[in-house]
Design an enzyme around this catalytic site. Structure first.
Site, PDB file in Angstrom:
ATOM      1  N   HIS A  39       0.840  -1.196   0.000  1.00  0.00           N
ATOM      2  CA  HIS A  39       0.000   0.000   0.000  1.00  0.00           C
ATOM      3  C   HIS A  39       0.874   1.245   0.000  1.00  0.00           C
ATOM      4  O   HIS A  39       1.898   1.301   0.674  1.00  0.00           O
ATOM      5  CB  HIS A  39      -0.909   0.039   1.226  1.00  0.00           C
ATOM      6  CG  HIS A  39      -1.823   1.232   1.227  1.00  0.00           C
ATOM      7  ND1 HIS A  39      -3.025   1.241   0.554  1.00  0.00           N
ATOM      8  CD2 HIS A  39      -1.691   2.467   1.782  1.00  0.00           C
ATOM      9  CE1 HIS A  39      -3.596   2.425   0.706  1.00  0.00           C
ATOM     10  NE2 HIS A  39      -2.805   3.188   1.439  1.00  0.00           N
ATOM     11  N   ASP A  54     -15.206   1.718   7.191  1.00  0.00           N
ATOM     12  CA  ASP A  54     -14.285   2.478   6.342  1.00  0.00           C
ATOM     13  C   ASP A  54     -14.989   3.010   5.106  1.00  0.00           C
ATOM     14  O   ASP A  54     -14.690   4.116   4.647  1.00  0.00           O
ATOM     15  CB  ASP A  54     -13.097   1.611   5.933  1.00  0.00           C
ATOM     16  CG  ASP A  54     -12.073   2.397   5.121  1.00  0.00           C
ATOM     17  OD1 ASP A  54     -11.535   3.389   5.663  1.00  0.00           O
ATOM     18  OD2 ASP A  54     -11.825   2.045   3.951  1.00  0.00           O
ATOM     19  N   ARG A  86     -14.568  11.724   5.343  1.00  0.00           N
ATOM     20  CA  ARG A  86     -13.298  12.418   5.557  1.00  0.00           C
ATOM     21  C   ARG A  86     -12.927  13.288   4.371  1.00  0.00           C
ATOM     22  O   ARG A  86     -12.344  14.363   4.526  1.00  0.00           O
ATOM     23  CB  ARG A  86     -12.178  11.397   5.825  1.00  0.00           C
ATOM     24  CG  ARG A  86     -12.250  10.725   7.187  1.00  0.00           C
ATOM     25  CD  ARG A  86     -11.301   9.536   7.266  1.00  0.00           C
ATOM     26  NE  ARG A  86      -9.942   9.918   6.934  1.00  0.00           N
ATOM     27  CZ  ARG A  86      -9.123   9.161   6.189  1.00  0.00           C
ATOM     28  NH1 ARG A  86      -9.537   8.019   5.674  1.00  0.00           N
ATOM     29  NH2 ARG A  86      -7.891   9.565   5.944  1.00  0.00           N
ATOM     30  N   SER A  89      -7.964   3.685   8.259  1.00  0.00           N
ATOM     31  CA  SER A  89      -8.563   3.465   6.944  1.00  0.00           C
ATOM     32  C   SER A  89      -7.713   2.517   6.109  1.00  0.00           C
ATOM     33  O   SER A  89      -8.214   1.553   5.526  1.00  0.00           O
ATOM     34  CB  SER A  89      -8.727   4.798   6.214  1.00  0.00           C
ATOM     35  OG  SER A  89      -9.249   4.589   4.917  1.00  0.00           O
ATOM     36  N   LYS A 117      -8.802  -2.216   5.758  1.00  0.00           N
ATOM     37  CA  LYS A 117      -8.948  -2.990   4.525  1.00  0.00           C
ATOM     38  C   LYS A 117      -7.929  -4.111   4.455  1.00  0.00           C
ATOM     39  O   LYS A 117      -8.247  -5.238   4.069  1.00  0.00           O
ATOM     40  CB  LYS A 117      -8.804  -2.075   3.307  1.00  0.00           C
ATOM     41  CG  LYS A 117      -9.934  -1.083   3.118  1.00  0.00           C
ATOM     42  CD  LYS A 117      -9.807  -0.305   1.832  1.00  0.00           C
ATOM     43  CE  LYS A 117      -8.786   0.810   1.911  1.00  0.00           C
ATOM     44  NZ  LYS A 117      -9.263   1.974   2.673  1.00  0.00           N
TER      45      LYS A 117
END
Length: 282
Positions: free
Chosen positions: A92, A172, A179, A194, A198
């Site tokens: 990520h 989320d 947000r 967040s 996931k």
């Protein structure tokens, strides 16, 4: 959570706004469960998000918030890779301009036939482009897959980049959009929860994080990026996603030459076909 304990949305907001004390595990569980059930209106959640931006959260609070966000939906269960002995590793990036690395890295790693890359990605947030948005610029590409289909693709192809399913991380899904329109994107506890809700729900064997800093990222300084990296690693490993590693990379110039969903996809396709790519790099 005790059924005799009474919680209050106003009290949650005031506690964080005035920095009275850290939230308890029971408070955070009630807060997320109530929000997902529709009992907490958007205006109260928005106030709490802004209070978190202002006051922050402890590492323990962030870890617990993430835990209950994960528990707001289903979690993937994988069969053991005892026959192939392949590890499942996700990656990520905290986001930047022209950040298309995942589109090249996932298939590149899968080609080794040693590591599988299951990747549940996100959409654009703030000024950053989302991996899912980029992929959807390909005619016919579907980022929404069932859990079973996602796992089948990973097992047969070696990698897959999709969105979370409708049954995963409901918290989320709701907070992500809120947000984005309340100016609360760059708060480190909210970024952490967040990103990792996931990933933890996806349940890979390990996680690699690309934490960016500089003019084109949410974290402008190396120190801010280090703080985010510590938060991410602590929260991931607190929730059983271990090992988790983080790399700090600069985002002062766009990556590559293409900026924009289809332009970035095309650049990645050209690169994987052996074409030369010049421009800003990390």
């Amino acid at each position: 959570m005790s059924t005799t304990t009474t919680f209050s949305a106003v009290s949650m907001i005031e506690t964080k706004r005035s920095n009275l004390r850290p939230h308890t595990e029971e408070e955070l569980q009630w807060w997320i469960e109530s929000y997902c059930a529709g009992s907490i209106p958007e205006y109260q959640m928005s106030a709490w998000l802004m209070a978190v931006c202002w006051r922050g959260m402890t590492l323990t609070e962030t870890g617990l918030l993430t835990k209950f966000m994960v528990q707001s939906g289903t979690q993937l269960q994988w069969e053991n890779n005892t026959s192939t002995k392949k590890s499942r590793v996700d990656k990520h990036s905290s986001g930047g301009v022209g950040d298309k690395i995942s589109l090249v890295l996932a298939p590149l790693v899968a080609c080794t036939n040693v590591v599988q890359v299951p990747m549940m990605a996100g959409r654009g947030l703030g000024h950053t482009g989302g991996t899912l948005d980029k992929l959807e610029s390909i005619p016919g590409y579907t980022v929404q897959q069932s859990e079973a289909r996602f796992q089948e693709i990973v097992e047969t192809v070696g990698c897959s980049i999709v969105s979370t399913t409708q049954s995963m991380v409901l918290a989320d899904r709701k907070l992500y959009a809120l947000r984005d329109v309340t100016g609360t994107v760059a708060a480190i506890p909210l970024q952490t929860s967040s990103i990792l809700s996931k990933k933890i729900a996806e349940h890979p064997d390990s996680l690699v994080l690309d934490v960016k800093y500089g003019r084109g990222s949410f974290q402008k300084t190396l120190e801010e990026a280090q703080e985010l990296a510590v938060s991410l690693i602590h929260t991931a490993e607190m929730n059983g996603l271990t090992p988790t590693a983080a790399f700090l990379t600069r985002m002062d110039v766009p990556i590559g030459r293409g900026i924009g969903n289809w332009l970035e996809v095309k650049e990645c396709i050209d690169m994987m076909k052996g074409g030369a790519v010049t421009g800003g790099t990390n």
